[in-house]
Design a protein around this motif. Structure first.
Motif, PDB file in Angstrom:
ATOM      1  N   PHE A  12       0.819  -1.214   0.000  1.00 41.96           N
ATOM      2  CA  PHE A  12       0.000   0.000   0.000  1.00 41.96           C
ATOM      3  C   PHE A  12       0.854   1.266   0.000  1.00 41.96           C
ATOM      4  O   PHE A  12       0.409   2.304  -0.483  1.00 41.96           O
ATOM      5  N   THR A  15       1.244   1.558  -3.758  1.00 39.36           N
ATOM      6  CA  THR A  15       0.096   1.527  -4.691  1.00 39.36           C
ATOM      7  C   THR A  15      -1.116   2.310  -4.232  1.00 39.36           C
ATOM      8  O   THR A  15      -2.063   2.465  -5.005  1.00 39.36           O
ATOM      9  N   SER A  16      -1.140   2.804  -2.983  1.00 40.51           N
ATOM     10  CA  SER A  16      -2.285   3.563  -2.478  1.00 40.51           C
ATOM     11  C   SER A  16      -1.859   5.006  -2.224  1.00 40.51           C
ATOM     12  O   SER A  16      -1.062   5.253  -1.304  1.00 40.51           O
ATOM     13  N   TYR A  19      -2.720   6.004   1.498  1.00 42.98           N
ATOM     14  CA  TYR A  19      -2.017   5.254   2.523  1.00 42.98           C
ATOM     15  C   TYR A  19      -0.506   5.379   2.380  1.00 42.98           C
ATOM     16  O   TYR A  19       0.225   5.372   3.375  1.00 42.98           O
ATOM     17  N   LEU A  57      -7.679   5.787  -1.357  1.00 38.68           N
ATOM     18  CA  LEU A  57      -7.256   4.770  -0.397  1.00 38.68           C
ATOM     19  C   LEU A  57      -6.960   3.441  -1.084  1.00 38.68           C
ATOM     20  O   LEU A  57      -6.132   2.651  -0.613  1.00 38.68           O
ATOM     21  N   LEU A  58      -7.639   3.172  -2.195  1.00 39.29           N
ATOM     22  CA  LEU A  58      -7.546   1.862  -2.845  1.00 39.29           C
ATOM     23  C   LEU A  58      -6.191   1.657  -3.506  1.00 39.29           C
ATOM     24  O   LEU A  58      -5.535   2.609  -3.938  1.00 39.29           O
ATOM     25  N   SER A  59      -5.795   0.404  -3.602  1.00 42.71           N
ATOM     26  CA  SER A  59      -4.578   0.057  -4.330  1.00 42.71           C
ATOM     27  C   SER A  59      -4.782   0.278  -5.826  1.00 42.71           C
ATOM     28  O   SER A  59      -5.828  -0.089  -6.379  1.00 42.71           O
ATOM     29  N   LYS A  60      -3.786   0.865  -6.462  1.00 38.63           N
ATOM     30  CA  LYS A  60      -3.836   1.060  -7.919  1.00 38.63           C
ATOM     31  C   LYS A  60      -3.276  -0.144  -8.667  1.00 38.63           C
ATOM     32  O   LYS A  60      -3.296  -0.178  -9.894  1.00 38.63           O
ATOM     33  N   MET A 279      -7.795  -2.920  -0.481  1.00 41.22           N
ATOM     34  CA  MET A 279      -8.134  -1.768   0.354  1.00 41.22           C
ATOM     35  C   MET A 279      -7.538  -1.989   1.735  1.00 41.22           C
ATOM     36  O   MET A 279      -7.790  -3.021   2.359  1.00 41.22           O
TER      37      MET A 279
END
Length: 409
Positions: A12, A15-16, A19, A57-60, A279
């Motif tokens: 995260f 990728t977030s 976060y 917030l979500l991972s890409k 997430m």
């Protein structure tokens, strides 16, 4: 757990957007092996954080081999709606822990298993409900049946149960408590029952006493949340204890200053989902309180929780004397407008007030759409008053009630 959480934090961080920025601000060095003390320097994640962060917030870059991206919704103990994103990996752990729960309690897999809970409108509706061939994906079992508690009365539930005669029933503590009182009123016994299983809400000692006392079978409870699935399961050998499902989550109990509580001390629950790479539910403040107990004598070795304190929940009362369970959390209202928190109050048999803490005023047809969705879910011709407010206070006990009925029992 620390090895897995280290992988989660690195994922995260990279990728977030939300976060990653949060982790960088802590200064935590993720290239070193993680221990519990360094992990506790990561700030708790609140529902407000999740609402404010949105998609940031979500991972890409969700790992492809984690399968589909799934959605779950919850209001938890705070009335703050949260939409959780998960993957098929999370579902696999959920199924495995459900199976463990069945095996721990030595349930008869050849029997019929009933679930009475909230579903989307049109799913598992009374009077027939929904019928499936099995209730696990591993063993051959008896049939599984479901009924939508959000769209039927207690009377319809009683009729369905007496027609289907399932030995096992899974439902909310408040719903089974209300069913026990209704059956006692009717003088109706259910000698075919083997066990009642409760989930989603905290089961109070009073509820357990009433349910077990009337139906004469054990209540087998589990502590779970839509966001992170199974958290703790009642010990089959010592019902006073719940075992944290440590393969799925890390559960912490902390005081008001964020320090870990001692055994026997009540504190706030922080839970970390070990397998959600879509997430980050990392040190997620779920809104409930708990007490860790001494190691359980059963020998299972998993951490023991001796009490979970959750919200108090009422039933929606109809003029006919019937009651229904208002499962508003499943409606995803925050996808219509930026809803931070809500509280529904039944003022009379015909009037319901719904307090809404919105990030901004309604726009366009949002209010009309939200009103229609709520009334469709309730399935009754209520006068629904939507009341925007700046804040929704907690009960004097410190708990939050997302639904309150002011109609006398």
């Amino acid at each position: 757990q620390m090895g897995q959480i280290g992988r989660l934090l690195k994922h995260f961080r990279d990728t977030s957007p939300f976060y990653g920025e949060r982790l960088m601000a802590t200064g935590i060095d993720l290239e070193k092996p993680l221990d519990i003390d360094r992990f506790r320097t990561v700030p708790a994640l609140t529902r407000e954080d999740i609402q404010n962060a949105g998609d940031a917030l979500l991972s890409k870059k969700i790992p492809k081999d984690h399968g589909r991206l799934l959605t779950a919704s919850s209001s938890g103990s705070t009335g703050r709606p949260v939409t959780a994103r998960k993957t098929d990996v999370n579902q696999t752990f959920h199924r495995a822990l459900n199976l463990r729960n069945h095996l721990w309690h030595k349930r008869d897999l050849s029997a019929k298993f009933a679930t009475i809970r909230g579903y989307d409108p049109g799913v598992a509706m009374a009077p027939e409900g929904k019928h499936s061939k099995t209730w696990t994906s591993v063993y051959r079992t008896g049939p599984s049946i479901q009924l939508n508690s959000a769209h039927c009365t207690l009377g319809e539930q009683v009729h369905w149960i007496t027609k289907e005669r399932p030995p096992y029933i899974l439902s909310y503590p408040t719903n089974l408590h209300a069913l026990a009182l209704r059956c006692e009123e009717l003088g109706l016994q259910m000698p075919w029952l083997k066990a009642l299983i409760t989930f989603s809400e905290a089961l109070s000692p009073g509820q357990r006493e009433v349910i077990e006392g009337y139906f004469g079978v054990p209540v087998e409870d589990m502590y779970s949340a839509a966001e992170v699935s199974m958290i703790a399961v009642q010990c089959p050998d010592d019902p006073e204890n719940y075992h944290v499902q440590s393969e799925n989550v890390l559960m912490e109990v902390v005081d008001d200053d964020g320090a870990p509580c001692e055994i026997g001390e009540t504190g706030r629950i922080l839970v970390t989902d070990l397998h959600n790479f879509a997430m980050p539910f990392i040190r997620y403040e779920i809104g409930d309180l708990a007490v860790f107990g001494a190691p359980c004598g059963c020998g299972r070795g998993l951490p023991a929780v001796c009490r979970v304190f959750g919200r108090v929940r009422n039933m929606l009362r109809l003029e006919s004397g019937e009651q229904i369970f208002p499962d508003i959390a499943a409606l995803h209202l925050n996808e219509i407008a930026p809803l931070r928190q809500y509280q529904m109050i039944q003022k009379s048999y015909s009037d319901i007030e719904m307090k809404l803490n919105l990030a901004r005023p309604f726009e366009g047809d949002e209010e009309a759409r939200m009103r229609k969705m709520i009334l469709d879910a309730l399935g009754q011709p209520f006068n629904l008053h939507l009341v925007p407010v700046e804040d929704i206070p907690r009960h004097s006990s410190g708990k939050f009630e997302d639904f309150i009925s002011e109609v006398p029992a």
